[in-house]
Design a protein around this motif. Structure first.
Motif, PDB file in Angstrom:
ATOM      1  N   ARG A  71      58.139 154.223  42.346  1.00  0.00           N
ATOM      2  CA  ARG A  71      58.579 152.871  41.979  1.00  0.00           C
ATOM      3  C   ARG A  71      57.586 152.375  40.942  1.00  0.00           C
ATOM      4  N   VAL A  72      58.083 152.035  39.767  1.00  0.00           N
ATOM      5  CA  VAL A  72      57.238 151.519  38.693  1.00  0.00           C
ATOM      6  C   VAL A  72      57.583 150.047  38.512  1.00  0.00           C
ATOM      7  N   THR A  73      56.566 149.192  38.617  1.00  0.00           N
ATOM      8  CA  THR A  73      56.734 147.751  38.430  1.00  0.00           C
ATOM      9  C   THR A  73      55.595 147.249  37.557  1.00  0.00           C
ATOM     10  N   GLU A  82      53.975 153.404  42.633  1.00  0.00           N
ATOM     11  CA  GLU A  82      53.876 153.797  44.044  1.00  0.00           C
ATOM     12  C   GLU A  82      54.797 154.974  44.273  1.00  0.00           C
ATOM     13  N   THR A  83      54.343 155.953  45.043  1.00  0.00           N
ATOM     14  CA  THR A  83      55.241 157.052  45.398  1.00  0.00           C
ATOM     15  C   THR A  83      56.191 156.563  46.484  1.00  0.00           C
ATOM     16  N   LYS A  84      57.416 157.023  46.401  1.00  0.00           N
ATOM     17  CA  LYS A  84      58.470 156.665  47.362  1.00  0.00           C
ATOM     18  C   LYS A  84      59.275 157.913  47.685  1.00  0.00           C
ATOM     19  N   ASN A  92      62.662 153.879  41.719  1.00  0.00           N
ATOM     20  CA  ASN A  92      63.451 153.668  40.499  1.00  0.00           C
ATOM     21  C   ASN A  92      63.283 154.786  39.472  1.00  0.00           C
ATOM     22  N   TYR A  93      62.349 155.723  39.687  1.00  0.00           N
ATOM     23  CA  TYR A  93      62.175 156.858  38.776  1.00  0.00           C
ATOM     24  C   TYR A  93      61.887 158.117  39.571  1.00  0.00           C
TER      25      TYR A  93
END
Length: 133
Positions: A71-73, A82-84, A92-93
């Motif tokens: 997740r890139v914010t 953050e790794t998800k 999201n990526y």
């Protein structure tokens, strides 16, 4: 002629000189200089660890591998990653590849997003594709 000598101070036989008076608070023991010095050294060491250590723990880049989702914010010039899990709704990526020892975001294929990261001397670029949901 000599002056008469003053009488000696009377001593109370109940409280001999050098003995604590019953019911009185004991005098505090003086701290040794070594204890004070060690206390200052410990405070300095703790301050340095907090200053340097917290940054490493909380600001470390994500070391994702190809196939991982993230997740890139945040802002473009200061993104948070953050790794998800890939089935996580916040991902999201997806990391397509990792290019080692470079900050060259052009190392990624056209159409992929690129994110340069550094951790101490370790530098790398994450090549990202949007997660298809």
């Amino acid at each position: 002629m000599s002056a008469p000598t003053p009488p000696a101070a009377p001593q109370d036989p109940q409280f001999p000189q050098g003995q604590p008076i019953p019911g009185a608070a004991p005098a505090p023991a003086p701290k040794s200089k070594l204890k004070k010095f060690l206390g200052v050294v410990v405070l300095i060491v703790v301050a340095v660890v907090v200053k340097l250590g917290i940054g490493y723990v909380f600001d470390s880049p994500v070391r994702a591998e190809a196939g991982d989702c993230v997740r890139v914010t945040g802002e473009e010039n200061n993104p948070e990653v953050e790794t998800k899990k890939c089935d996580d709704k916040d991902a999201n990526y997806k990391v397509v590849k990792v290019v080692e020892n470079t900050f060259d975001v052009d190392a990624c294929t056209v159409g992929e997003a690129a994110l340069a990261q550094q951790w101490d001397a370790d530098k790398f670029v994450l090549c990202l594709d949007p997660v298809k949901k």
